[in-house]
Write a protein that holds these residues in place. Structure first.
Motif, PDB file in Angstrom:
ATOM      1  N   PRO A  18       0.804  -1.231   0.000  1.00  0.00           N
ATOM      2  CA  PRO A  18       0.000   0.000   0.000  1.00  0.00           C
ATOM      3  C   PRO A  18       0.838   1.284   0.000  1.00  0.00           C
ATOM      4  N   HIS A  19       2.037   1.253   0.564  1.00  0.00           N
ATOM      5  CA  HIS A  19       2.833   2.480   0.641  1.00  0.00           C
ATOM      6  C   HIS A  19       3.606   2.768  -0.650  1.00  0.00           C
ATOM      7  N   ASP A  20       3.519   1.863  -1.617  1.00  0.00           N
ATOM      8  CA  ASP A  20       4.282   2.052  -2.857  1.00  0.00           C
ATOM      9  C   ASP A  20       3.622   3.058  -3.796  1.00  0.00           C
ATOM     10  N   THR A  21       4.474   3.718  -4.570  1.00  0.00           N
ATOM     11  CA  THR A  21       4.023   4.527  -5.695  1.00  0.00           C
ATOM     12  C   THR A  21       4.506   3.822  -6.959  1.00  0.00           C
ATOM     13  N   VAL A  22       3.544   3.430  -7.801  1.00  0.00           N
ATOM     14  CA  VAL A  22       3.851   2.599  -8.975  1.00  0.00           C
ATOM     15  C   VAL A  22       3.613   3.412 -10.245  1.00  0.00           C
ATOM     16  N   LEU A  23       4.651   3.506 -11.050  1.00  0.00           N
ATOM     17  CA  LEU A  23       4.575   4.218 -12.323  1.00  0.00           C
ATOM     18  C   LEU A  23       4.319   3.194 -13.423  1.00  0.00           C
ATOM     19  N   ILE A  24       3.262   3.397 -14.208  1.00  0.00           N
ATOM     20  CA  ILE A  24       2.841   2.401 -15.199  1.00  0.00           C
ATOM     21  C   ILE A  24       2.819   3.026 -16.587  1.00  0.00           C
ATOM     22  N   TRP A  25       3.639   2.492 -17.472  1.00  0.00           N
ATOM     23  CA  TRP A  25       3.717   2.982 -18.852  1.00  0.00           C
ATOM     24  C   TRP A  25       2.605   2.399 -19.710  1.00  0.00           C
ATOM     25  N   GLY A  26       2.216   3.177 -20.720  1.00  0.00           N
ATOM     26  CA  GLY A  26       1.348   2.666 -21.782  1.00  0.00           C
ATOM     27  C   GLY A  26      -0.056   2.343 -21.328  1.00  0.00           C
ATOM     28  N   GLY A  54       9.419  15.098  -4.367  1.00  0.00           N
ATOM     29  CA  GLY A  54      10.488  15.704  -3.579  1.00  0.00           C
ATOM     30  C   GLY A  54      11.841  15.069  -3.883  1.00  0.00           C
ATOM     31  N   LYS A  55      12.065  14.806  -5.175  1.00  0.00           N
ATOM     32  CA  LYS A  55      13.309  14.233  -5.716  1.00  0.00           C
ATOM     33  C   LYS A  55      13.497  12.754  -5.381  1.00  0.00           C
ATOM     34  N   ARG A  56      12.544  12.134  -4.709  1.00  0.00           N
ATOM     35  CA  ARG A  56      12.760  10.747  -4.285  1.00  0.00           C
ATOM     36  C   ARG A  56      12.546   9.741  -5.397  1.00  0.00           C
ATOM     37  N   GLY A  57      11.628  10.037  -6.333  1.00  0.00           N
ATOM     38  CA  GLY A  57      11.306   9.063  -7.373  1.00  0.00           C
ATOM     39  C   GLY A  57      10.261   8.073  -6.893  1.00  0.00           C
ATOM     40  N   VAL A  58       9.768   7.282  -7.823  1.00  0.00           N
ATOM     41  CA  VAL A  58       8.764   6.269  -7.468  1.00  0.00           C
ATOM     42  C   VAL A  58       9.465   5.008  -6.962  1.00  0.00           C
ATOM     43  N   SER A  59       8.696   4.162  -6.278  1.00  0.00           N
ATOM     44  CA  SER A  59       9.303   2.937  -5.748  1.00  0.00           C
ATOM     45  C   SER A  59       9.223   1.773  -6.728  1.00  0.00           C
ATOM     46  N   VAL A  60       8.273   1.825  -7.652  1.00  0.00           N
ATOM     47  CA  VAL A  60       8.118   0.728  -8.614  1.00  0.00           C
ATOM     48  C   VAL A  60       7.786   1.301  -9.985  1.00  0.00           C
ATOM     49  N   VAL A  61       8.375   0.732 -11.034  1.00  0.00           N
ATOM     50  CA  VAL A  61       7.974   1.050 -12.407  1.00  0.00           C
ATOM     51  C   VAL A  61       7.542  -0.237 -13.095  1.00  0.00           C
ATOM     52  N   VAL A  62       6.399  -0.183 -13.758  1.00  0.00           N
ATOM     53  CA  VAL A  62       5.907  -1.289 -14.587  1.00  0.00           C
ATOM     54  C   VAL A  62       6.093  -0.866 -16.041  1.00  0.00           C
ATOM     55  N   ASP A  63       7.017  -1.531 -16.714  1.00  0.00           N
ATOM     56  CA  ASP A  63       7.395  -1.124 -18.071  1.00  0.00           C
ATOM     57  C   ASP A  63       7.304  -2.327 -19.001  1.00  0.00           C
ATOM     58  N   SER A  64       6.370  -2.287 -19.945  1.00  0.00           N
ATOM     59  CA  SER A  64       6.304  -3.353 -20.949  1.00  0.00           C
ATOM     60  C   SER A  64       6.568  -2.786 -22.339  1.00  0.00           C
ATOM     61  N   VAL A  65       7.101  -1.569 -22.377  1.00  0.00           N
ATOM     62  CA  VAL A  65       7.354  -0.883 -23.656  1.00  0.00           C
ATOM     63  C   VAL A  65       8.792  -1.107 -24.109  1.00  0.00           C
ATOM     64  N   GLY A  66       9.730  -1.104 -23.153  1.00  0.00           N
ATOM     65  CA  GLY A  66      11.111  -1.464 -23.476  1.00  0.00           C
ATOM     66  C   GLY A  66      11.940  -0.301 -23.991  1.00  0.00           C
ATOM     67  N   ARG A  81      15.503   5.452  -5.008  1.00  0.00           N
ATOM     68  CA  ARG A  81      16.494   4.573  -4.386  1.00  0.00           C
ATOM     69  C   ARG A  81      15.817   3.297  -3.903  1.00  0.00           C
ATOM     70  N   ALA A  82      16.490   2.177  -4.129  1.00  0.00           N
ATOM     71  CA  ALA A  82      15.955   0.837  -3.815  1.00  0.00           C
ATOM     72  C   ALA A  82      14.692   0.526  -4.612  1.00  0.00           C
ATOM     73  N   GLY A  83      14.520   1.244  -5.730  1.00  0.00           N
ATOM     74  CA  GLY A  83      13.328   1.035  -6.540  1.00  0.00           C
ATOM     75  C   GLY A  83      13.374  -0.285  -7.289  1.00  0.00           C
ATOM     76  N   ARG A  84      12.195  -0.730  -7.695  1.00  0.00           N
ATOM     77  CA  ARG A  84      12.072  -1.974  -8.466  1.00  0.00           C
ATOM     78  C   ARG A  84      11.469  -1.656  -9.816  1.00  0.00           C
ATOM     79  N   LEU A  85      12.126  -2.113 -10.859  1.00  0.00           N
ATOM     80  CA  LEU A  85      11.569  -2.008 -12.207  1.00  0.00           C
ATOM     81  C   LEU A  85      11.211  -3.411 -12.658  1.00  0.00           C
ATOM     82  N   VAL A  86       9.963  -3.609 -13.054  1.00  0.00           N
ATOM     83  CA  VAL A  86       9.542  -4.930 -13.510  1.00  0.00           C
ATOM     84  C   VAL A  86       9.056  -4.809 -14.950  1.00  0.00           C
ATOM     85  N   THR A  87       9.537  -5.732 -15.781  1.00  0.00           N
ATOM     86  CA  THR A  87       9.184  -5.712 -17.205  1.00  0.00           C
ATOM     87  C   THR A  87       8.678  -7.074 -17.646  1.00  0.00           C
TER      88      THR A  87
END
Ligand SMILES: [Zn+2]
Length: 345
Positions: free
Chosen positions: A168-176, A234-246, A259-265
């Motif tokens: 629940p505390h994550d911020t997830v960035l989702i492409w496309g 505040g310069k921290r960035g998101v904690s997760v990115v969901v990228d299926s675009v490549g 920092r300590a972010g996770r990118l899942v593709t």
């Protein structure tokens, strides 16, 4: 039976509706035959159409990975489904004997295959699959919705829940957003209670994503995505990115990752080759993870969601099998919001 086929790789003009194909028979006592009511298209189908290196087809090749329908024949050893049951189909086939399969991780099977890519597909009146690849659903679920569900929801579930372990505390960035996996990822993130920031080049798609619960809308044509994310966090960035675009999005995905972010593709619809600065990878202690399809337990989990009326996939459009090429044109246009479905009656 009728089916949408190709006999050679190439463009959309290679798609051919046939009405003279033999109805497939269950091959093993553990197989079931499904009378397909609807099949959904995925970007995978465009890759198959164009030809995938190392994957060969036999003509006429039946396209399609996703489907829902009614069980119409079962092998002698099938216990969990009966003739007449409404089912959805998991397009991932595995040998069920290797160490990964026995550990319940079917998508890691060395002999993992996909319907429509390595085995006859679902854009046909009938398809034969192992009973382990079907789950029963209420007959009240519309066929188009059911067909739209399995591949993208299963893929997104494994990405978001199993691999990235979104909380629940994550911020997830989702492409496309508008694509099937991205929309399923959005819905799963909101089900978890995480923040979902969605990206598209279309303001209209972004507004429709808002209606599905998207918290922040970003148009990548008018916005510098990494800069926007940095400013808003505040310069921290998101904690997760969901990228299926490549290829087209990778650098910006990493630019937005905290920092300590996770990118899942789960794929690279814009191209396969990406570049990562290893210094930023180790300094920020990122985790970059791949994900493919889902295992049996994940298929059970998403099916439970569908049965409960959750994670309902948006359906962009429904075409008749006779208009299958038009359905592929819609998919190839990239203009769709949600799944392009082919009804097979
Ligand atoms: Zn296996």
């Amino acid at each position: 039976m009728r089916a949408l086929t190709i006999s050679a790789h190439g463009g959309l003009d290679r798609l051919e509706l046939r009405d003279d194909l033999p109805t497939p028979e269950p091959r093993a006592p553990t197989d079931v035959r499904v009378r397909v009511r609807a099949a959904a298209l995925n970007h995978l189908d465009l890759f198959v159409l164009g030809g995938i290196p190392g994957v060969s087809i036999t003509a006429p090749w039946i396209m399609g990975a996703d489907a829902a329908g009614i069980v119409d024949a079962v092998g002698d050893a099938v216990r969990d489904v009966r003739v007449g049951d409404a089912v959805i189909i998991n397009p991932g086939l595995s040998d069920r004997t290797c160490e990964y399969c026995l550990a319940g991780e079917q998508p890691l099977c060395p002999r993992f295959r996909l319907l429509g890519e390595h085995a006859p597909g679902t854009l046909a009146e009938y398809v034969v699959v192992p009973a382990a690849n079907v789950r029963t659903i209420p007959g009240s679920v519309p066929a188009a919705t059911a067909a739209a569900f399995p591949l993208v929801t299963l893929t997104a579930w494994r990405m978001v829940v199993t691999r990235a372990r979104v909380e629940p505390h994550d911020t997830v960035l989702i492409w496309g957003i508008g694509g099937g996996v991205a929309l399923a990822a959005l819905q799963i993130c909101k089900r978890i209670g995480a923040q979902a920031w969605v990206i598209s080049g279309s303001d209209e798609k972004l507004e429709r994503a808002r209606a599905l619960g998207a918290d922040v809308l970003i148009n990548h044509r008018t916005t510098d995505v990494p800069r926007f994310v940095r400013e808003r966090t505040g310069k921290r960035g998101v904690s997760v990115v969901v990228d299926s675009v490549g290829e087209a999005t990778w650098a910006r995905s990493l630019g937005a990752l905290g920092r300590a972010g996770r990118l899942v593709t789960c794929g690279g619809t814009s191209g396969p080759m990406v570049e990562t600065d290893v210094r930023r990878l180790f300094w920020n202690q990122w985790t970059i993870m791949g994900s493919t399809m889902g295992n049996d337990a994940e298929f059970d989990a998403v099916t439970s969601e569908l049965r409960a009326g959750r994670l309902i996939p948006p359906v962009d459009s429904v075409y008749d099998l006779a208009d299958g090429r038009a359905a592929f044109e819609r998919l190839a246009s990239g203009e769709q919001f949600g799944k392009v479905v082919v009804a097979i009656d």
